[in-house]
Design an enzyme around this catalytic site. Structure first.
Site, short mmCIF file in Angstrom:
data_model
loop_
_atom_site.label_atom_id
_atom_site.label_comp_id
_atom_site.label_asym_id
_atom_site.label_seq_id
_atom_site.Cartn_x
_atom_site.Cartn_y
_atom_site.Cartn_z
N CYS A 1 0.43 -1.56 -0.17
CA CYS A 1 0.00 0.24 -0.06
C CYS A 1 0.92 1.26 -0.31
O CYS A 1 2.23 0.99 -0.26
CB CYS A 1 -1.10 0.17 1.54
SG CYS A 1 -0.13 -0.19 2.67
N LYS A 2 0.37 2.56 0.70
CA LYS A 2 1.68 3.41 0.63
C LYS A 2 2.47 3.99 1.07
O LYS A 2 3.88 3.93 0.83
CB LYS A 2 1.22 4.49 1.30
CG LYS A 2 0.66 6.16 0.83
CD LYS A 2 0.69 7.30 0.99
CE LYS A 2 1.51 8.75 1.09
NZ LYS A 2 0.74 9.72 1.27
#
Length: 99
Positions: free
Chosen positions: A65-66
């Site tokens: 993800c981020k």
């Protein structure tokens, strides 16, 4: 399964490996930047996509993800669903871009 670092993933990609990478960020985030070869399945839609991922249950799957939080949840979920080799990308997309 231990998590994977951005450096390890990039090294494997440079040698021609094409691991199964699932980006669990929202679609708009994936459109801004993505890891080559990754598949975008937002975390909230992961349960309904399980049938599509069935053939990966016994293969290495890298989730990101981020920064690593959502993908940690994705790793836990997939492991509960019987996936045997799920690895979280340490530092997520931010770490990958910095490596």
């Amino acid at each position: 399964m231990p998590d994977i670092t951005s450096a390890e993933l990039k090294q494997r990609q440079q040698t021609g490996e094409t691991p199964h990478i699932i980006d669990v960020r929202e679609t708009w985030e994936a459109e801004e930047s993505r890891i080559p070869g990754s598949q975008n399945i937002p975390l909230g839609t992961l349960p309904e996509k399980l049938d599509d991922l069935e053939e990966l249950k016994d293969q290495e799957v890298i989730v990101h993800c981020k920064s690593g939080g959502r993908s940690a949840s994705a790793k836990a979920f997939l492991t509960q669903q019987g996936f045997t080799n799920v690895r979280n990308l340490v530092g997520g997309m931010m770490g990958y871009q910095a490596a």
